[in-house]
Every structure is written in structure tokens, then in C-alpha cells.
Design a protein around this motif. Structure first.
Motif, short mmCIF file in Angstrom:
data_model
loop_
_atom_site.label_atom_id
_atom_site.label_comp_id
_atom_site.label_asym_id
_atom_site.label_seq_id
_atom_site.Cartn_x
_atom_site.Cartn_y
_atom_site.Cartn_z
N SER A 524 7.59 9.11 -7.25
CA SER A 524 6.74 10.25 -7.62
C SER A 524 6.74 10.46 -9.12
O SER A 524 5.69 10.71 -9.73
CB SER A 524 7.25 11.51 -6.90
OG SER A 524 7.23 11.34 -5.50
N TRP A 525 7.91 10.34 -9.73
CA TRP A 525 8.02 10.56 -11.18
C TRP A 525 7.22 9.50 -11.95
O TRP A 525 6.50 9.81 -12.90
CB TRP A 525 9.48 10.53 -11.59
CG TRP A 525 9.71 10.74 -13.06
CD1 TRP A 525 9.56 11.89 -13.77
CD2 TRP A 525 10.11 9.73 -13.99
NE1 TRP A 525 9.85 11.68 -15.08
CE2 TRP A 525 10.20 10.36 -15.25
CE3 TRP A 525 10.40 8.38 -13.89
CZ2 TRP A 525 10.55 9.68 -16.39
CZ3 TRP A 525 10.77 7.70 -15.04
CH2 TRP A 525 10.83 8.34 -16.26
N LEU A 526 7.32 8.23 -11.54
CA LEU A 526 6.56 7.16 -12.20
C LEU A 526 5.07 7.34 -11.99
O LEU A 526 4.27 7.04 -12.89
CB LEU A 526 7.02 5.80 -11.67
CG LEU A 526 8.44 5.37 -12.05
CD1 LEU A 526 8.77 4.02 -11.41
CD2 LEU A 526 8.59 5.28 -13.57
N THR A 527 4.66 7.83 -10.81
CA THR A 527 3.23 8.06 -10.56
C THR A 527 2.68 9.12 -11.49
O THR A 527 1.59 8.97 -12.07
CB THR A 527 3.02 8.47 -9.09
OG1 THR A 527 3.53 7.44 -8.24
CG2 THR A 527 1.55 8.68 -8.80
N VAL A 528 3.43 10.21 -11.66
CA VAL A 528 2.99 11.28 -12.57
C VAL A 528 2.90 10.75 -14.00
O VAL A 528 1.93 11.02 -14.73
CB VAL A 528 3.94 12.48 -12.47
CG1 VAL A 528 3.62 13.51 -13.55
CG2 VAL A 528 3.87 13.10 -11.09
N TRP A 530 2.38 7.71 -14.94
CA TRP A 530 1.26 6.77 -15.04
C TRP A 530 -0.07 7.50 -15.12
O TRP A 530 -0.94 7.16 -15.91
CB TRP A 530 1.31 5.84 -13.83
CG TRP A 530 0.09 4.97 -13.70
CD1 TRP A 530 -0.36 4.05 -14.60
CD2 TRP A 530 -0.83 4.97 -12.61
NE1 TRP A 530 -1.50 3.45 -14.17
CE2 TRP A 530 -1.83 4.00 -12.92
CE3 TRP A 530 -0.92 5.65 -11.41
CZ2 TRP A 530 -2.89 3.73 -12.07
CZ3 TRP A 530 -1.98 5.37 -10.55
CH2 TRP A 530 -2.95 4.43 -10.90
N ARG A 531 -0.23 8.58 -14.30
CA ARG A 531 -1.49 9.33 -14.31
C ARG A 531 -1.67 10.08 -15.63
O ARG A 531 -2.80 10.28 -16.08
CB ARG A 531 -1.50 10.33 -13.15
CG ARG A 531 -1.52 9.66 -11.78
CD ARG A 531 -2.77 8.78 -11.62
NE ARG A 531 -3.99 9.52 -11.73
CZ ARG A 531 -4.64 10.08 -10.72
NH1 ARG A 531 -4.16 9.97 -9.49
NH2 ARG A 531 -5.79 10.73 -10.90
N LEU A 532 -0.59 10.48 -16.26
CA LEU A 532 -0.68 11.17 -17.56
C LEU A 532 -0.80 10.20 -18.73
O LEU A 532 -0.94 10.63 -19.87
CB LEU A 532 0.55 12.06 -17.78
CG LEU A 532 0.68 13.25 -16.81
CD1 LEU A 532 1.97 13.99 -17.09
CD2 LEU A 532 -0.51 14.20 -16.96
N LEU A 534 1.53 8.21 -19.81
CA LEU A 534 2.79 8.09 -20.53
C LEU A 534 3.58 6.85 -20.13
O LEU A 534 4.61 6.56 -20.73
CB LEU A 534 3.65 9.35 -20.29
CG LEU A 534 3.02 10.68 -20.71
CD1 LEU A 534 3.94 11.83 -20.33
CD2 LEU A 534 2.71 10.68 -22.19
N TRP A 535 3.14 6.14 -19.12
CA TRP A 535 3.87 4.96 -18.66
C TRP A 535 2.88 3.95 -18.12
O TRP A 535 1.90 4.30 -17.45
CB TRP A 535 4.88 5.35 -17.57
CG TRP A 535 5.57 4.16 -16.95
CD1 TRP A 535 6.52 3.38 -17.52
CD2 TRP A 535 5.35 3.63 -15.63
NE1 TRP A 535 6.92 2.39 -16.65
CE2 TRP A 535 6.21 2.52 -15.46
CE3 TRP A 535 4.50 3.98 -14.57
CZ2 TRP A 535 6.26 1.77 -14.31
CZ3 TRP A 535 4.55 3.23 -13.41
CH2 TRP A 535 5.42 2.13 -13.28
N LYS A 536 3.13 2.71 -18.42
CA LYS A 536 2.27 1.63 -17.95
C LYS A 536 3.07 0.69 -17.08
O LYS A 536 4.13 0.20 -17.50
CB LYS A 536 1.68 0.86 -19.13
CG LYS A 536 0.69 -0.22 -18.73
CD LYS A 536 0.12 -0.91 -19.97
CE LYS A 536 -0.87 -2.00 -19.57
NZ LYS A 536 -1.44 -2.68 -20.75
N PRO A 537 2.64 0.44 -15.85
CA PRO A 537 3.41 -0.44 -14.95
C PRO A 537 3.58 -1.83 -15.56
O PRO A 537 2.61 -2.46 -15.99
CB PRO A 537 2.56 -0.49 -13.68
CG PRO A 537 1.71 0.75 -13.73
CD PRO A 537 1.44 0.99 -15.18
N THR A 538 4.79 -2.29 -15.61
CA THR A 538 5.10 -3.61 -16.14
C THR A 538 6.43 -4.08 -15.59
O THR A 538 7.29 -3.26 -15.23
CB THR A 538 5.16 -3.59 -17.69
OG1 THR A 538 5.54 -4.89 -18.15
CG2 THR A 538 6.17 -2.57 -18.17
#
Length: 575
Positions: A524-528, A530-532, A534-538
Motif C-alpha cells: 500500500s505504501w509503495l502504491t501511494v 508511485w501514484r504521487l 515519489l517512487w518509480k518501480p525498479t
């Protein structure tokens, strides 16, 4: 009538051999333990190491001090009486205990509390004539004694008017306990006091110069006696001269003056010369030095730096100490600023073979500096530029040690002529010493080398580092997460496990549930994030992140398998 023998008491039997053996074994074991403890105590008393875990190493003795303590021929008594004990006094007491230990019985320390031992305090005050409220350390040796006040053991910051109005106490910048105590021991134990003559009448700093007050004080602590020497009034340099110093000459020496210097040099004399830039006003002295391998080049060591659309001359700074000489021992690679104009020196290596000289460079100008031959002090309009045909390129030597005679083997001690030459005449003035501690250490090391005190190279003050904790933003964030989230969650989980265990509930099911909740929280934290944006899946995430996820998954899988097996075990088989 028959007698009933069953009611008669049994005869005492002798103790079995097994009980005797057990008792003997216990006695032997106790004896062995006692012997082992005695042996460990003996080994600890004979073979041990003393460690200083303090941050500033204030009570760690230098090899020079240990060498001096090892040469003590007769006992030294040290009396410590502090009416008021502060940080300096506490460090001094700890340091003197290290002196006592290193002296191996040749130095004893008596600590007198003037309040707990009033009679002894009054006896000492009457004997040595000092006040009741003074904090003093008294060194006595063969009937001679010397006082050390606690105020001389440290360097303190200079407070501005605002701080003085607020009555703020000055902070200690450096602890000079070892420097002062070792100098005091040196003064008391040396059978002959060395005498230093300061040459005058050529514009030098002499014994009466106010600008040299700080350096004179440090030399006094080195057990040196001062006197002024005017060569024009003497037929020869006095026989009691341990060394002579020429500090910042501004006018030239006459042929007669140089003849006296030559005679003193031939008598294995010791000479200390600091000759700064003079616009070639001392040609005779320059020629005299050139014959002895150290030729002054009559330049000014400068560097031009860019200041936006302008350029300016930069004063000499970050001078590098060279290796290969006892004078720079412990200072190799250390940078030091030089106050006042400085000229470079050229070393004549050919004289090392023809004149039996040994030349050792002590200082080197940093990269980018050159020797300017057309230097004009105070000129801010015509900025000089490097002329390869006239100026002297770097690297430039700024100090040299010259030794005549002797052996190339440092283990063989022979009387030799020694001289130290620096291309700066002002760095030993009070203003020059304010540029940094390294200049003072270099000068005192030079004096001790000239006096054959190779094992008593000057001891610098121990810098008192401020105890501060510097954290980056990332470290502060990590601490915040641990304090506000991780630690409370860990305590809650531990309490929950304890409650389930006391209630007889299934702990494996709880473990599986917590692992699922943790992984769900991370997702949940990574999803938030990513939507904001602030984080890019890698896949190139932090190793700590993947290790944490792996551990959580492994715990969840293990708990699930264990919980399934436990459920099957509890189910009774159907008939």
C-alpha cells in the motif's frame, strides 16, 4: 527366653572410601582454583597494557615524554594541590598518574586536598610560599623546585564583549599538560641550561622585541636562557652559546660579522636563521648561506587567483611539511600558513659530496605558487604573471636543515655543525604564530634538533574537541521512523505474542497474519508513493528493502506450512 537383637543400635561404620575420594577431589579443585587465580593475578600485574579511551587522548604520553622519564637518574617528587578542581585540574591529575606509571618508580605523585588535609596544606604553603587558593603543581628534584599553575595547562577561547557581558565561561581549546609538565621536568633535570643568543643590529627580532614575546615564552619552557648578541661588539661568538638565532634580518651583514659566523660554524656551532623577502638587501648573508648549500633566491613566493573579472595575489598558505627529518617528525603532510613575505631556497646538492654536507628540505610551497622576482609589496593594480625565463617555478623549497660532518648512520652520534634556514622572517612573531599551531611546532622542533634534543621534539597541545553529534537528514529520518513506528510496533507485537501464548491460542496463525499485514502495508505504501510520483518501480532497489521483503515472505510461508501441519495433527482420524 530369647533376646530381641533387632532393637539394639547398629555399630558405627567407618566412612566409605568413596566419600574420602570425593572430599579429596573437592579440596584439590579448590586449591587449583586458588592457584589459577594467583597465577592470573601475577600475570596481570606483570603483563598488561594501559589504554586511553578518551576522545582527545589527553592522558596519552608521547614517545618523547616516555624517553625523558626513562632517563631520570634520581627520583622526582610531584605535589598536586588544587583548591578548586575543574576540567583542567582533573585532566592534569589523570595525566600525572600516567607520568608516575611510565617513570617506573622514579617519579612519585602526592595529591593533597587542602580541605581534607589542612595541616599538610599549611605545611606546603609555608615551605613553598604560595597562596591557599592557588591551584598548583610543584615539581621537586635534588633540592630544586618549580611551580606550574593550572592556568598554564590549557588554552582557552577569547571571549568577545557580548559573551563577557553574559558571563559565559570560556571553552577550553587545547590541553597543554604534557607540554608544560615535560618542559618542567626538562628544566629541572638538565645539568646545564642551554643559552640562546639572538643576533641584533641588522633589523632582526631580538630579545627585547615585543613581537617575539610568545615565541620567547615557549622557548623559556624549553629551559633556554636568552641574551642579545651584537656581533660588532664581540671578538668572537661567546663560548657559552648553545646556539644563535638570526630572526628576520632587514640589513646586510658586514665581512667581520660573517667571519665571526664562520668561526662559530667551524666550532660545530648551531645556527637558526629566518630570512624573509628583503628585496635583495642582504647579499652578503645570502652568499654566506649559498656556500653552505642553502642559497636564498631573492624572490617572493606568490600565487595569483581569479576573483571573478579580477585577479589578486594570494598569500602563502597550506605549506607542506616534508618527510625525512626529525624536525618534521609527526608533521609530515601537515599544511601551515606562513605570515609575511616568503622567499624560496635553492639546495646545492653538489656540496653534499664536496663539503660533507647533508641538506634536507623541510617545507615545500603548495601547487600553483611560484617565486616572483619582480614582487612589489602592497601592489594591487599591476598583478604579476609567471615569467618562465625569470621567475622560479614550483615546487619551491622554503626551509632546509643543514648538517656538516658526522655519519650517515643515525645510530652513530657525533658532534656536528647544524643550521636551520627558513625563507620567512615573520612567521615566529606573535601574529605569525596565530596562523596555526604547526608553525610553532616546526620552530620548536628546529630548536630541539639544533640542541641535539632529538628525543625531546616539542609536544603540541592536545586539541579539545567539542563533543557534538552530527546527523544527516537521512539519518534523522531513520531515527524518526525507528522511534515513532518500528520500536512501538515491535513492543506491540511482542505483547500480542505473549497474550496469545498465555491464552493458549495458535501462535503460528498469528505469525501468518502479521506477515500478511506487513506485506500489505508495504504494498500500500509503495502504491501511494508511485501514484504521487515519489517512487518509480525498479529492480535496482536498496538491498535492505529486498532482504526485508524476503524475510517477511519466508516467515509467512514457514508459518503457513507449520500452521497447516498443526491443524492436521489436531484433527482426529475418522473411524
Amino acid at each position: 527366653m530369647e533376646k530381641n537383637n533387632s532393637l539394639q543400635p547398629a555399630k558405627p561404620t567407618a566412612p566409605s572410601s568413596g566419600r574420602i575420594e570425593v572430599g579429596f577431589n573437592i579440596i584439590v579443585q579448590i586449591a587449583l582454583v586458588i592457584a589459577a587465580l594467583v597465577m592470573l593475578n601475577w600475570l596481570g600485574n606483570k603483563y598488561y597494557a594501559r589504554l586511553d579511551w578518551s576522545r582527545g587522548k589527553n592522558i596519552t604520553l608521547s614517545p618523547q615524554t616516555k624517553a625523558l622519564l626513562g632517563t631520570l637518574e634520581k627520583p622526582v617528587q610531584v605535589i598536586v594541590m588544587f583548591a578548586m578542581a575543574g576540567e583542567v585540574e582533573n585532566d592534569a591529575q589523570l595525566l600525572l598518574r600516567e607520568y608516575q606509571f611510565a617513570a617506573k618508580g622514579k617519579l612519585t605523585v602526592e595529591e593533597v586536598d587542602p580541605y581534607a588535609n589542612l595541616s599538610r596544606a599549611k605545611e606546603l604553603q609555608a615551605q613553598y610560599k604560595f597562596g591557599a587558593n592557588e591551584n598548583v603543581v610543584i615539581f621537586t628534584y635534588e633540592g630544586r623546585h618549580k611551580f606550574v599553575n593550572s592556568g598554564d595547562l590549557a588554552e582557552f577561547e577569547q571571549l568577545d564583549e557580548m559573551a563577557m557581558m553574559m558571563r559565559r565561561q570560556p571553552q577550553m581549546l587545547g590541553f597543554k599538560g604534557e607540554q608544560v609538565f615535560t618542559s618542567t621536568l626538562l628544566e629541572l633535570t638538565e645539568t646545564k641550561q642551554n643559552k640562546l643568543y639572538l643576533v641584533a643590529a641588522h633589523g632582526e627580532y631580538d630579545g627585547s622585541s615585543r613581537e617575539l614575546a610568545g615565541f620567547r615564552e615557549f622557548l623559556t619552557r624549553q629551559n633556554l636562557k636568552f641574551d642579545t648578541l651584537k656581533l660588532a661588539d664581540k671578538d668572537k661568538i661567546p663560548d657559552d652559546a648553545s646556539m644563535i638565532a638570526i630572526l628576520g634580518p632587514r640589513f646586510d651583514f658586514s665581512e667581520r660579522d660573517l667571519k665571526l659566523l664562520t668561526e662559530y660554524w667551524e666550532r660545530k656551532g648551531r645556527i637558526f636563521i629566518c630570512a624573509g623577502w628583503t628585496n635583495n638587501k642582504t647579499p652578503n648573508l645570502n652568499e654566506w648561506l649559498a656556500v653552505r648549500g642553502a642559497r636564498l633566491q631573492n624572490d617572493a613566493v606568490i600565487r595569483v587567483v581569479s576573483l571573478g573579472n579580477m585577479a589578486g595575489m594570494q598569500p602563502l598558505e597550506a605549506v607542506v611539511m616534508n618527510q625525512g627529518s626529525p624536525i618534521t617528525k609527526g608533521l609530515e603532510g601537515v599544511g601551515s600558513d606562513m605570515f609575511g613575505p616568503t622567499q624560496s631556497l635553492a639546495l646545492d646538492r653538489n656540496l653534499e659530496k664536496t663539503a660533507n654536507l647533508r641538506l634536507t628540505g623541510l617545507l615545500t610551497a603548495p601547487e600553483g605558487f611560484w617565486g616572483e622576482m619582480d614582487y612589489t609589496p602592497g601592489n594591487r593594480t599591476n598583478i604579476p604573471m609567471f615569467d618562465p625565463k625569470r621567475d622560479h617555478p614550483g615546487p619551491l623549497t622554503l626551509g632546509v636543515a643543514v648538517e656538516r660532518g658526522g655519519s650517515g648512520d643515525p645510530k652513530v652520534k657525533l658532534e656536528t655543525s647544524r643550521m636551520v634556514v627558513f625563507g620567512n622572517g615573520d612567521f615566529l612573531s606573535d601574529k605569525g604564530l596565530q596562523t596555526g599551531q604547526a608553525s610553532l611546532e616546526l620552530a620548536l622542533n628546529s630548536v630541539n634538533w639544533l640542541l641535539n634534543r632529538d628525543n625531546l621534539i616539542s609536544l603540541p597541545p592536545k586539541v579539545k574537541e567539542k563533543q557534538s553529534l552530527k546527523l544527516s537528514d537521512a539519518q534523522i529520518g531513520t531515527i524518526r521512523w525507528w522511534v515513532m513506528l518500528f520500536i512501538p510496533v515491535m513492543i506491540a507485537v511482542f505483547g500480542l505474542y505473549h497474550l496469545m501464548w498465555r491464552s493458549g491460542k495458535n501462535i503460528l496463525a498469528l505469525t501468518l497474519w502479521l506477515a500478511v499485514v506487513f506485506l500489505g502495508f508495504i504494498a500500500s505504501w509503495l502504491t501511494v508513493q508511485w501514484r504521487l510520483g515519489l517512487w518509480k518501480p525498479t529492480l535496482k532497489m536498496s538491498p535492505t528493502f529486498w532482504i526485508t521483503i524476503g524475510i517477511a515472505v519466508a516467515i509467512g510461508v514457514a508459518a503457513a506450512v507449520a500452521n497447516t501441519l498443526e491443524q492436521k495433527r489436531r484433527v482426529k482420524p475418522q473411524d
